[in-house]
Design an enzyme around this catalytic site. Structure first.
Site, PDB file in Angstrom:
ATOM      1  N   CYS A   1       0.851  -1.236  -0.090  1.00  0.00           N
ATOM      2  CA  CYS A   1       0.244   0.009  -0.138  1.00  0.00           C
ATOM      3  C   CYS A   1       0.969   1.314   0.185  1.00  0.00           C
ATOM      4  O   CYS A   1       0.832   1.869  -1.053  1.00  0.00           O
ATOM      5  CB  CYS A   1      -1.086   0.116   1.182  1.00  0.00           C
ATOM      6  SG  CYS A   1      -1.927  -1.430   1.223  1.00  0.00           S
TER       7      CYS A   1
HETATM    8  N1  SAJ Z   1       6.488   2.435   8.703  1.00  0.00           N
HETATM    9  C1  SAJ Z   1       7.755   3.248   8.928  1.00  0.00           C
HETATM   10  N2  SAJ Z   1       7.340   4.200  10.111  1.00  0.00           N
HETATM   11  C2  SAJ Z   1       5.967   4.388  10.408  1.00  0.00           C
HETATM   12  C3  SAJ Z   1       4.902   3.655   9.986  1.00  0.00           C
HETATM   13  C4  SAJ Z   1       5.206   2.823   9.024  1.00  0.00           C
HETATM   14  O1  SAJ Z   1       8.613   2.888   8.787  1.00  0.00           O
HETATM   15  O2  SAJ Z   1       5.875   5.282  11.338  1.00  0.00           O
HETATM   16  C5  SAJ Z   1       6.878   1.499   7.670  1.00  0.00           C
HETATM   17  C6  SAJ Z   1       6.020  -0.107   8.079  1.00  0.00           C
HETATM   18  O3  SAJ Z   1       7.353  -0.892   8.859  1.00  0.00           O
HETATM   19  C7  SAJ Z   1       5.895  -0.698   6.858  1.00  0.00           C
HETATM   20  C8  SAJ Z   1       5.287   0.440   6.017  1.00  0.00           C
HETATM   21  O4  SAJ Z   1       5.754   1.689   6.601  1.00  0.00           O
HETATM   22  O5  SAJ Z   1       6.939  -1.177   6.305  1.00  0.00           O
HETATM   23  C9  SAJ Z   1       4.034   0.492   5.949  1.00  0.00           C
HETATM   24  O6  SAJ Z   1       3.258   0.531   7.147  1.00  0.00           O
HETATM   25  P1  SAJ Z   1       1.850   0.913   7.387  1.00  0.00           P
HETATM   26  O7  SAJ Z   1       1.137   0.434   8.619  1.00  0.00           O
HETATM   27  O8  SAJ Z   1       1.736   2.236   7.301  1.00  0.00           O
HETATM   28  O9  SAJ Z   1       1.037   0.244   6.176  1.00  0.00           O
HETATM   29  P2  SAJ Z   1       0.439  -1.179   5.754  1.00  0.00           P
HETATM   30  O10 SAJ Z   1       0.271  -1.369   4.495  1.00  0.00           O
HETATM   31  O11 SAJ Z   1       0.659  -2.193   6.779  1.00  0.00           O
HETATM   32  O12 SAJ Z   1      -1.105  -0.698   6.220  1.00  0.00           O
HETATM   33  C10 SAJ Z   1      -1.688   0.459   5.567  1.00  0.00           C
HETATM   34  C11 SAJ Z   1      -2.620   1.001   6.687  1.00  0.00           C
HETATM   35  N3  SAJ Z   1      -1.693   1.282   8.017  1.00  0.00           N
HETATM   36  C12 SAJ Z   1      -2.105   2.265   8.921  1.00  0.00           C
HETATM   37  O13 SAJ Z   1      -2.895   3.027   8.747  1.00  0.00           O
HETATM   38  C13 SAJ Z   1      -1.488   1.971  10.099  1.00  0.00           C
HETATM   39  C14 SAJ Z   1      -3.363   1.845   6.107  1.00  0.00           C
HETATM   40  O14 SAJ Z   1      -2.551   3.085   5.709  1.00  0.00           O
HETATM   41  C15 SAJ Z   1      -4.301   1.547   4.992  1.00  0.00           C
HETATM   42  O15 SAJ Z   1      -5.407   1.041   5.576  1.00  0.00           O
HETATM   43  C16 SAJ Z   1      -3.563   0.064   4.430  1.00  0.00           C
HETATM   44  O16 SAJ Z   1      -2.143   0.244   4.469  1.00  0.00           O
HETATM   45  C17 SAJ Z   1      -4.028  -0.107   3.293  1.00  0.00           C
HETATM   46  O17 SAJ Z   1      -4.687  -1.274   2.793  1.00  0.00           O
HETATM   47  O18 SAJ Z   1      -3.915   0.911   2.107  1.00  0.00           O
END
Ligand code: SAJ
Length: 442
Positions: free
Chosen positions: A281
């Protein structure tokens, strides 16, 4: 949005089936979005048929076997046993569908442009069976305009009238993989309909299983909302990653800065640096907007800069590893290295576009001797080579020249690892409580 529409017989029939929960729902794509959605709809009484092209997934569903960690194993088993959920790879079931929900992948192609081929091929299958009284909802994350400029024309070729005979809406999925607090049931759902009747029926459908439904004025608004949400994350993660690069040069702990900033009771949201941005995503969705913006001769500089910063984090980690080994009188070539965690984030079983995998690939390219251990990821394939996850307890931790933590899974024995390891590169600040000369953070 069309002027106020009179309810047509097809919409009255469909609304009745939705209200009585006798509507047959077909979910196309039974992945981390489709399967939880199917379970929520079946739990309230709808009969759900999942169309899944991966045979092993189709067979697991029909055997009542779960493969999505956000779904309760026993719930799925019960719903399959009672015939409320079944899976098939046969699109002809669409003839029986009252509601069709598209949950197919929307990746980037080799040129990092949107690949909506799954949406297009799926819509063409739907068009073959389209009949009065059916509603189609696209949930896959995509660029604003997809529903009305790509999906609608394919369906309209049937000759049926949108908003009178059939209904089309966009409603983005917001699943946060691994999040036990926010689930498909309690995450508010944005819905945009092509016409007023489309919005009305789609809102009625989601209101049956989701606590808060948020109607908006068009599919474009709903599509843009979703891409904005993920762009918001990508840009803020990149901001804190850039801060980590600067803090590293200035000898300041970026983690201490982020935690101190988090004490601001308003106007602040914490993001954390890491080894890079993985998943299907955050590294992908913002570039759907970049691509569409080009059609308006608009340059999404924030998105592209964020992508550059996030993409360089694995290289930053490599610099850290190289420098720390050199300080120990060693070099990357021939070094014995253990990667801890190749999932793209904590406590999930998905390694797609994982930074841990990219770092593993870079280390192998530098002729280091690399193995990995991740309880969630049994094996990975890099190029033509496959690697199996090593059981952490079976490893001689002291024998590694360097251990690189890329996914901070809860199950890891952090205190013991801190005591026994010669060198740890901690990309997630997971060893903060066990600081020592052998632990190097971002
Ligand atoms: N990450 C960081 N620092 C942060 C947050 C995340 O380095 O502060 C990294 C994570 O380790 C990961 C990547 O970014 O490698 C993405 O993590 P994420 O939790 O933002 O994304 P996804 O793909 O697991 O889930 C996200 C959802 N997550 C959150 O909102 C917390 C949301 O953005 C969407 O509903 C989902 O993708 C989607 O399906 O679009």
């Amino acid at each position: 949005m069309a002027l106020r529409e009179a309810p047509s017989p097809p919409i009255l029939a469909l609304e009745e089936k939705i209200s009585a929960r006798t509507a047959v729902i077909v979910v196309i794509g039974m992945g981390y979005v489709g399967l939880p959605l199917a379970v929520e709809k079946a739990k309230v009484g709808f009969t759900v048929i999942g169309i899944e092209q991966k045979v092993e997934r189709m067979e697991m569903i029909n055997a009542g076997q779960n493969y999505i960690s956000d779904v309760e194993d026993k719930e799925l088993a019960e719903l399959v046993a009672t015939g409320k959920i079944r899976a098939t790879d046969d699109y002809s079931v669409l003839a029986k569908a009252d509601v069709i929900i598209i949950c197919v992948p929307t990746p980037l192609d080799a040129a990092r442009d949107p690949d909506i081929s799954y949406i297009i091929s799926t819509t063409k299958e739907i068009a073959q069976y389209l009949r009065p009284g059916q509603m189609v909802v696209l949930e896959s994350t995509t660029f604003p305009g997809t529903t009305e400029e790509v999906v609608l024309p394919i369906l309209a070729a049937s000759g049926l009238e949108i908003g009178v005979d059939y209904f089309l809406a966009f409603s983005p999925e917001r699943v946060d993989p691994g999040n036990k607090r926010f689930t498909t049931k309690n995450i508010s759902k944005v819905v945009g309909g092509v016409t007023e009747n489309c919005l009305k029926t789609a809102t009625a459908l989601y209101s049956q299983t989701i606590m808060t439904v948020v109607p908006v004025s068009s599919p474009k608004v709903a599509e843009m909302t979703k891409v904005f949400e993920n762009t918001f994350r990508a840009v803020n993660i990149a901001l804190v990653n850039e801060l980590a690069l600067l803090c590293d040069k200035m000898g300041i702990s970026v983690w201490e800065v982020v935690d101190a900033a988090a004490t601001k009771p308003f106007g602040m949201m914490s993001f954390y640096p890491g080894p890079g941005v993985g998943g299907h995503c955050i590294p992908v969705d913002p570039f759907y907007l970049t691509w569409k913006a080009r059609q308006y001769d608009f340059h999404t500089r924030f998105i592209e800069l964020a992508g550059e910063v996030n993409l360089q984090m694995p290289l930053f980690v490599m610099e850290k590893i190289n420098k720390a080994l050199n300080q120990a009188g060693k070099c990357l070539r021939g070094a014995k290295i253990l990667i801890l965690g190749v999932a793209y984030k904590k406590d999930i079983d998905d390694a797609r576009m994982s930074p841990g995998l990219e770092i593993m690939e870079l280390l192998i390219g530098a002729q280091a001797k690399v193995i990995y251990s991740d309880p969630f990821i049994p094996s990975v394939t890099l190029g033509s080579d496959s690697y199996a996850s090593q059981i952490l307890e079976s490893l001689a931790i002291e024998s590694f020249d360097c251990i690189v933590l890329c996914a901070d899974h809860s199950a890891y024995p952090y205190e013991e690892l801190a005591k026994r390891s010669k060198l740890i590169i901690d990309t997630r600040n997971a060893f903060a409580a066990f600081a020592g000369p052998n632990i190097v953070g971002l």
